[in-house]
Design a protein around this motif. Structure first.
Motif, mmCIF file in Angstrom:
data_model
loop_
_atom_site.group_PDB
_atom_site.id
_atom_site.type_symbol
_atom_site.label_atom_id
_atom_site.label_comp_id
_atom_site.label_asym_id
_atom_site.label_seq_id
_atom_site.Cartn_x
_atom_site.Cartn_y
_atom_site.Cartn_z
ATOM 1 N N ALA A 65 -82.100 -58.687 17.015
ATOM 2 C CA ALA A 65 -81.372 -58.109 15.875
ATOM 3 C C ALA A 65 -80.298 -57.139 16.360
ATOM 4 C CB ALA A 65 -82.338 -57.402 14.930
ATOM 5 N N ALA A 66 -80.623 -56.334 17.369
ATOM 6 C CA ALA A 66 -79.648 -55.388 17.913
ATOM 7 C C ALA A 66 -78.481 -56.133 18.561
ATOM 8 C CB ALA A 66 -80.327 -54.464 18.929
ATOM 9 N N TYR A 67 -78.788 -57.178 19.308
ATOM 10 C CA TYR A 67 -77.752 -57.978 19.959
ATOM 11 C C TYR A 67 -76.860 -58.655 18.916
ATOM 12 C CZ TYR A 67 -75.600 -61.662 22.754
ATOM 13 O OH TYR A 67 -74.705 -62.510 23.347
ATOM 14 N N GLU A 68 -77.471 -59.238 17.900
ATOM 15 C CA GLU A 68 -76.692 -59.904 16.853
ATOM 16 C C GLU A 68 -75.780 -58.915 16.124
ATOM 17 O OE1 GLU A 68 -79.644 -61.970 14.539
ATOM 18 O OE2 GLU A 68 -79.348 -63.807 15.691
ATOM 19 N N HIS A 69 -76.265 -57.698 15.937
ATOM 20 C CA HIS A 69 -75.431 -56.666 15.312
ATOM 21 C C HIS A 69 -74.187 -56.399 16.161
ATOM 22 C CE1 HIS A 69 -74.344 -53.070 13.069
ATOM 23 N NE2 HIS A 69 -74.186 -52.469 14.231
ATOM 24 N N GLU A 70 -74.371 -56.288 17.469
ATOM 25 C CA GLU A 70 -73.243 -56.059 18.370
ATOM 26 C C GLU A 70 -72.271 -57.235 18.352
ATOM 27 O OE1 GLU A 70 -73.014 -52.939 20.986
ATOM 28 O OE2 GLU A 70 -73.318 -52.792 18.828
ATOM 29 N N VAL A 71 -72.800 -58.453 18.351
ATOM 30 C CA VAL A 71 -71.952 -59.647 18.280
ATOM 31 C C VAL A 71 -71.153 -59.641 16.980
ATOM 32 C CG1 VAL A 71 -71.988 -62.174 18.035
ATOM 33 C CG2 VAL A 71 -73.330 -61.078 19.826
ATOM 34 N N ASP A 72 -71.810 -59.293 15.883
ATOM 35 C CA ASP A 72 -71.113 -59.215 14.588
ATOM 36 C C ASP A 72 -69.941 -58.249 14.669
ATOM 37 O OD1 ASP A 72 -72.887 -61.008 13.443
ATOM 38 O OD2 ASP A 72 -74.033 -59.473 12.370
ATOM 39 N N VAL A 74 -68.190 -57.231 17.379
ATOM 40 C CA VAL A 74 -67.113 -57.751 18.235
ATOM 41 C C VAL A 74 -66.365 -58.872 17.517
ATOM 42 C CG1 VAL A 74 -66.638 -58.999 20.395
ATOM 43 C CG2 VAL A 74 -68.189 -57.038 20.401
ATOM 44 N N CYS A 75 -67.087 -59.741 16.840
ATOM 45 C CA CYS A 75 -66.431 -60.847 16.130
ATOM 46 C C CYS A 75 -65.616 -60.335 14.941
ATOM 47 C CB CYS A 75 -67.458 -61.880 15.688
ATOM 48 S SG CYS A 75 -68.157 -62.822 17.073
ATOM 49 N N ALA A 76 -66.112 -59.319 14.253
ATOM 50 C CA ALA A 76 -65.377 -58.758 13.111
ATOM 51 C C ALA A 76 -64.064 -58.124 13.567
ATOM 52 C CB ALA A 76 -66.238 -57.737 12.381
ATOM 53 N N GLU A 77 -64.050 -57.562 14.762
ATOM 54 C CA GLU A 77 -62.836 -56.937 15.288
ATOM 55 C C GLU A 77 -61.734 -57.962 15.567
ATOM 56 O OE1 GLU A 77 -64.211 -54.913 18.774
ATOM 57 O OE2 GLU A 77 -65.241 -53.359 17.632
ATOM 58 N N ALA A 78 -62.103 -59.222 15.735
ATOM 59 C CA ALA A 78 -61.125 -60.257 16.056
ATOM 60 C C ALA A 78 -60.077 -60.406 14.962
ATOM 61 C CB ALA A 78 -61.826 -61.586 16.316
ATOM 62 N N LYS A 79 -60.470 -60.214 13.717
ATOM 63 C CA LYS A 79 -59.520 -60.309 12.603
ATOM 64 C C LYS A 79 -58.428 -59.257 12.753
ATOM 65 C CE LYS A 79 -59.286 -60.137 7.573
ATOM 66 N NZ LYS A 79 -60.015 -59.907 6.324
ATOM 67 N N ASP A 80 -58.827 -58.028 13.109
ATOM 68 C CA ASP A 80 -57.846 -56.956 13.324
ATOM 69 C C ASP A 80 -56.970 -57.248 14.534
ATOM 70 O OD1 ASP A 80 -58.870 -55.589 11.130
ATOM 71 O OD2 ASP A 80 -60.263 -54.412 12.358
ATOM 72 N N LEU A 81 -57.568 -57.794 15.581
ATOM 73 C CA LEU A 81 -56.790 -58.151 16.770
ATOM 74 C C LEU A 81 -55.714 -59.168 16.423
ATOM 75 C CD1 LEU A 81 -59.602 -58.537 19.470
ATOM 76 C CD2 LEU A 81 -57.927 -56.682 19.285
ATOM 77 N N LEU A 82 -56.099 -60.159 15.633
ATOM 78 C CA LEU A 82 -55.157 -61.218 15.260
ATOM 79 C C LEU A 82 -54.049 -60.682 14.365
ATOM 80 C CD1 LEU A 82 -54.746 -64.171 15.859
ATOM 81 C CD2 LEU A 82 -56.216 -64.733 13.931
ATOM 82 N N ALA A 83 -54.348 -59.674 13.578
ATOM 83 C CA ALA A 83 -53.325 -59.071 12.717
ATOM 84 C C ALA A 83 -52.358 -58.208 13.526
ATOM 85 C CB ALA A 83 -53.984 -58.233 11.628
ATOM 86 N N ALA A 84 -52.834 -57.652 14.634
ATOM 87 C CA ALA A 84 -52.023 -56.704 15.403
ATOM 88 C C ALA A 84 -51.314 -57.315 16.616
ATOM 89 C CB ALA A 84 -52.899 -55.544 15.881
ATOM 90 N N LEU A 85 -51.830 -58.438 17.099
ATOM 91 C CA LEU A 85 -51.320 -59.019 18.348
ATOM 92 C C LEU A 85 -50.969 -60.490 18.170
ATOM 93 C CD1 LEU A 85 -54.100 -57.645 20.732
ATOM 94 C CD2 LEU A 85 -51.768 -56.758 20.533
ATOM 95 N N LEU A 101 -69.492 -56.473 26.142
ATOM 96 C CA LEU A 101 -70.755 -56.595 25.415
ATOM 97 C C LEU A 101 -71.811 -57.279 26.276
ATOM 98 C CD1 LEU A 101 -72.611 -56.669 22.863
ATOM 99 C CD2 LEU A 101 -71.485 -58.811 22.285
ATOM 100 N N LEU A 102 -71.433 -58.378 26.906
ATOM 101 C CA LEU A 102 -72.392 -59.141 27.701
ATOM 102 C C LEU A 102 -72.920 -58.336 28.877
ATOM 103 C CD1 LEU A 102 -70.579 -62.600 27.639
ATOM 104 C CD2 LEU A 102 -72.658 -61.960 26.397
ATOM 105 N N VAL A 103 -72.054 -57.529 29.495
ATOM 106 C CA VAL A 103 -72.490 -56.739 30.642
ATOM 107 C C VAL A 103 -73.327 -55.546 30.205
ATOM 108 C CG1 VAL A 103 -71.677 -55.230 32.504
ATOM 109 C CG2 VAL A 103 -70.640 -57.467 32.175
ATOM 110 N N THR A 104 -72.860 -54.829 29.205
ATOM 111 C CA THR A 104 -73.589 -53.626 28.809
ATOM 112 C C THR A 104 -74.924 -53.952 28.150
ATOM 113 O OG1 THR A 104 -72.404 -53.468 26.701
ATOM 114 C CG2 THR A 104 -71.509 -52.230 28.559
ATOM 115 N N LYS A 105 -75.082 -55.159 27.686
ATOM 116 C CA LYS A 105 -76.340 -55.546 27.051
ATOM 117 C C LYS A 105 -77.174 -56.478 27.937
ATOM 118 C CE LYS A 105 -74.999 -53.210 23.577
ATOM 119 N NZ LYS A 105 -75.238 -51.784 23.673
#
Length: 196
Positions: A65-72, A74-85, A101-105
């Motif tokens: 559950a903690a890992y899935e939260h982190e994935v959520d 990072v994936c949610a940030e992609a929308k902002d990245l696409l809007a800005a870059l 994420l993969l390394v720190t977890k």
């Protein structure tokens, strides 16, 4: 009073407890490792150990559950990245965040290997697809590849050495992958060199 009236606050309260447990677990797993005592996580969340076990019957369920939260996140940030870059740079930035994420977890990896990560993988795949498709449409990424090719090529990020220079390793791998994805892209062929 109808019977459904009192149930809503209980569900909202249960949801808040679950969210507090996931947040506390993330903090403790990051600080201490996945073997932190579960009663410490419950205490940090401000709930009893019974509440923790009602939501997460096993340690692995809490880790997942903690890992899935982190994935959520990072994936949610992609929308902002696409809007800005531009899409190719957004994909590159997403890869860097995913590598982090993969390394720190990595300390959660044993529990993740036991299964149940299909949902997280599907979210990552869908995010890669969104970014890659946008890059192809913008002409900054080559169109003769498929999302599955990109996802497989990113698999090397799972093998970064957390004890070594993982940031350097990730940067080199991502640069190699992005160079391959940009080679032959219409914008590059027209002389528009992408920023790194």
């Amino acid at each position: 009073m109808n019977e459904q009236g009192p149930a809503r606050p209980v569900r909202a309260h249960a949801r808040r407890n679950r969210e507090k447990l996931v947040a506390a677990a993330l903090a403790e797993f990051t600080r201490t490792g996945k073997d932190v005592p579960l009663d410490s996580i419950a205490r940090a969340a401000g709930v009893g150990i019974g509440t923790l076990y009602r939501h997460f019957p096993t340690r692995d369920a809490l880790v997942l559950a903690a890992y899935e939260h982190e994935v959520d996140q990072v994936c949610a940030e992609a929308k902002d990245l696409l809007a800005a870059l531009p899409p190719d740079r957004a994909l590159r930035e997403f890869m860097g965040r995913l590598a982090s994420l993969l390394v720190t977890k990595q300390h959660m990896s044993e529990a993740l290997r036991s299964g149940g990560t299909e949902g997280a993988y599907s979210k990552v795949y869908a995010t890669i697809d969104t970014l890659f498709t946008a890059g192809v449409a913008a002409g900054t990424l080559r169109s003769d590849m498929e999302t599955a090719d990109v996802a497989r090529a990113m698999g090397g990020l799972l093998r970064l050495d957390a004890a070594g220079d993982w940031k350097g390793q990730a940067e080199r791998q991502i640069t190699l992958l992005m160079d391959g994805l940009r080679t032959g892209a219409p914008a590059r062929a027209a002389g528009h060199e992408p920023e790194r």
